[in-house]
Design an enzyme around this catalytic site. Structure first.
Site, PDB file in Angstrom:
ATOM      1  N   HIS A   1       0.541  -1.451   0.284  1.00 61.42           N
ATOM      2  CA  HIS A   1      -0.311   0.287  -0.038  1.00 61.42           C
ATOM      3  C   HIS A   1       0.675   0.784   0.143  1.00 61.42           C
ATOM      4  O   HIS A   1       0.662   2.294  -0.495  1.00 61.42           O
ATOM      5  CB  HIS A   1      -0.804  -0.050   1.131  1.00 61.42           C
ATOM      6  CG  HIS A   1      -1.667   1.031   1.365  1.00 61.42           C
ATOM      7  ND1 HIS A   1      -3.449   1.444   0.685  1.00 61.42           N
ATOM      8  CD2 HIS A   1      -1.882   2.200   1.745  1.00 61.42           C
ATOM      9  CE1 HIS A   1      -3.534   2.860   1.225  1.00 61.42           C
ATOM     10  NE2 HIS A   1      -2.570   3.455   1.986  1.00 61.42           N
ATOM     11  N   GLU A   2       2.145   0.662   0.951  1.00 57.58           N
ATOM     12  CA  GLU A   2       2.662   2.456   0.854  1.00 57.58           C
ATOM     13  C   GLU A   2       3.273   2.743  -0.648  1.00 57.58           C
ATOM     14  O   GLU A   2       4.073   3.916  -0.365  1.00 57.58           O
ATOM     15  CB  GLU A   2       4.063   2.399   2.094  1.00 57.58           C
ATOM     16  CG  GLU A   2       2.699   2.747   3.547  1.00 57.58           C
ATOM     17  CD  GLU A   2       1.839   3.525   3.667  1.00 57.58           C
ATOM     18  OE1 GLU A   2       2.262   4.527   2.877  1.00 57.58           O
ATOM     19  OE2 GLU A   2       0.956   2.903   4.494  1.00 57.58           O
TER      20      GLU A   2
ATOM     21  N   HIS B   1       2.037   4.410  -2.557  1.00 55.54           N
ATOM     22  CA  HIS B   1       1.104   5.826  -2.485  1.00 55.54           C
ATOM     23  C   HIS B   1       3.578   6.449  -3.329  1.00 55.54           C
ATOM     24  O   HIS B   1       2.575   7.494  -4.213  1.00 55.54           O
ATOM     25  CB  HIS B   1       1.946   6.773  -1.204  1.00 55.54           C
ATOM     26  CG  HIS B   1       0.266   6.844  -0.678  1.00 55.54           C
ATOM     27  ND1 HIS B   1      -0.632   7.081  -1.068  1.00 55.54           N
ATOM     28  CD2 HIS B   1      -0.362   5.633   1.000  1.00 55.54           C
ATOM     29  CE1 HIS B   1      -1.992   6.913  -0.292  1.00 55.54           C
ATOM     30  NE2 HIS B   1      -1.419   6.365   0.577  1.00 55.54           N
TER      31      HIS B   1
END
Length: 226
Positions: A100-101, A104
């Site tokens: 998920h990071e 980003h």
């Protein structure tokens, strides 16, 4: 005092209830899938590195950060920060959060429009977070409607930031799931577990946005009555 009205107390109770429920849900989901070893044996940091390298983001650094669920991506330093429970752990939960990071970071590299809008709103949020409560309370205390509305406007900027955050977080999770599937670091059942972890995390943002909107509506109603 208006802050002790039944409407405000109800919003406070809803806020506390939602906050506790979402935090308990994400911690329970993370704990459950944190006990499931990743088929590939890769740590969270290694999963993030594989995803970033797959998108040619070799310059993005992965660093270890203190705290629990303190994982984040910093677009200024181009760093993916992973907490202790994610950085070195070869679990399904760690892989989901790390991916998920990394998502980003991919948004930043691809100049994802909602991510750019959120970044542009940071100065507004900084002002709103520090001044909104003071202006609203001062406006109510001295009965100056212009101060009250100025405080509401500042708070509205913070609410807008939280609303813009929703598509950013959802898109990062979408990118994460696509990359996890493409990289073959886990099987179908583990992919389902990673998705559950990311959905649980998304609920915290939804709850925060809902609470902020409820507070904003209350403040507006309060200003109209004064």
């Amino acid at each position: 005092m208006p802050f002790f009205e039944s409407g405000y107390l109800l919003i406070m109770l809803v806020s506390i209830g939602l906050g506790l429920a979402t935090q308990a849900y994400i911690k329970a989901t993370f704990r459950r899938w944190g006990r499931v070893p990743l088929d590939s044996g890769l740590s969270g940091a290694q999963v993030a590195r594989r995803i970033l390298d797959g998108d040619a983001l070799h310059s993005v650094e992965i660093v270890r950060v203190p705290g629990t669920l303190s994982d984040h991506y910093d677009p200024r330093s181009k760093q993916v920060g992973l907490s202790d429970a994610v950085f070195a752990e070869p679990s399904v939960a760690a892989a989901g959060v790390a991916a998920h990071e990394a998502g980003h970071a991919i948004q930043d590299a691809r100049e994802y429009v909602w991510s750019n809008i959120r970044t542009a709103l940071v100065p507004v949020v900084s002002f709103g977070s520090s001044s909104a409560g003071i202006l609203i309370m001062l406006g109510l205390f001295v009965q100056v409607s212009s101060l009250l509305w100025l405080g509401i406007l500042a708070y509205a900027g913070a609410v807008l930031f939280q609303l813009v955050t929703l598509p950013v977080e959802i898109d990062a999770s979408r990118r994460a799931m696509v990359r996890l599937e493409q990289s073959a670091v886990m099987g179908p059942q583990q992919l389902s577990g990673a998705r559950q972890v990311l959905i649980a995390a998304a609920f915290t943002y939804v709850a925060a946005a809902l609470i902020s909107v409820l507070n904003l509506l209350y403040y507006v109603g309060l200003a109209r009555r004064n």
